[in-house]
Enzyme design. Structure first.
Site, PDB file in Angstrom:
ATOM      1  N   CYS A   1       0.840  -1.211   0.000  1.00  0.00           N
ATOM      2  CA  CYS A   1       0.000   0.000   0.000  1.00  0.00           C
ATOM      3  C   CYS A   1       0.873   1.258   0.000  1.00  0.00           C
ATOM      4  CB  CYS A   1      -0.899  -0.044   1.230  1.00  0.00           C
ATOM      5  SG  CYS A   1      -1.742   1.497   1.606  1.00  0.00           S
TER       6      CYS A   1
ATOM      7  N   CYS B   1       0.097   3.811   2.770  1.00  0.00           N
ATOM      8  CA  CYS B   1       0.556   3.270   4.057  1.00  0.00           C
ATOM      9  C   CYS B   1       2.045   3.550   4.254  1.00  0.00           C
ATOM     10  CB  CYS B   1       0.331   1.757   4.120  1.00  0.00           C
ATOM     11  SG  CYS B   1      -1.377   1.233   3.980  1.00  0.00           S
TER      12      CYS B   1
END
Length: 126
Positions: free
Chosen positions: A52, A55
């Site tokens: 991600c 993230c």
């Protein structure tokens, strides 16, 4: 240059590594143990994944926040490793941050809005 500096100062290389207060449970049991250990403290769980992008962008900010707030427990939980806990917590989007106080979820922040996360932590830290 760094090696020369270490020699000149006669300092252990380990002193040059930042020690973040973020813990990364490797199993469901470890996560439960960390949350039990934080029963009287505020805990912030970063539900994320290695694949991600958002993230990974917010991760250094999360780690820096953990350095600032040593009275708060910070956990980084990989949804691909802790699938059962992520499912139980209702995680459908990463990153999602859960703020847990006295064992109860008090707020969630979905997405990589670090300022919203920081404000939520400050609000519940009182």
């Amino acid at each position: 240059p760094m090696i020369a500096l270490r020699r000149a100062l006669r300092v252990s290389p380990r002193l040059f590594v930042r020690g973040f207060a973020v813990k990364s449970p490797a199993s469901e049991a470890e996560l439960q143990d960390e949350l039990k250990g934080a029963a009287t403290k505020l805990a912030v769980i970063d539900w994320s994944a290695t694949w991600c992008g958002p993230c990974q962008r917010v991760k250094p900010l999360f780690e820096a926040l953990s350095d600032e707030l040593d009275d708060v427990v910070f956990l980084n939980c990989d949804v691909d490793i802790l699938k059962g806990s992520a499912s139980e917590a209702g995680i459908s989007t990463v990153p999602t941050f859960h703020i847990v106080k006295e064992g109860k979820l008090v707020e969630g922040v979905v997405g990589s809005d670090f300022e919203a996360l920081k404000a939520a932590v400050e609000k519940h830290k009182q």
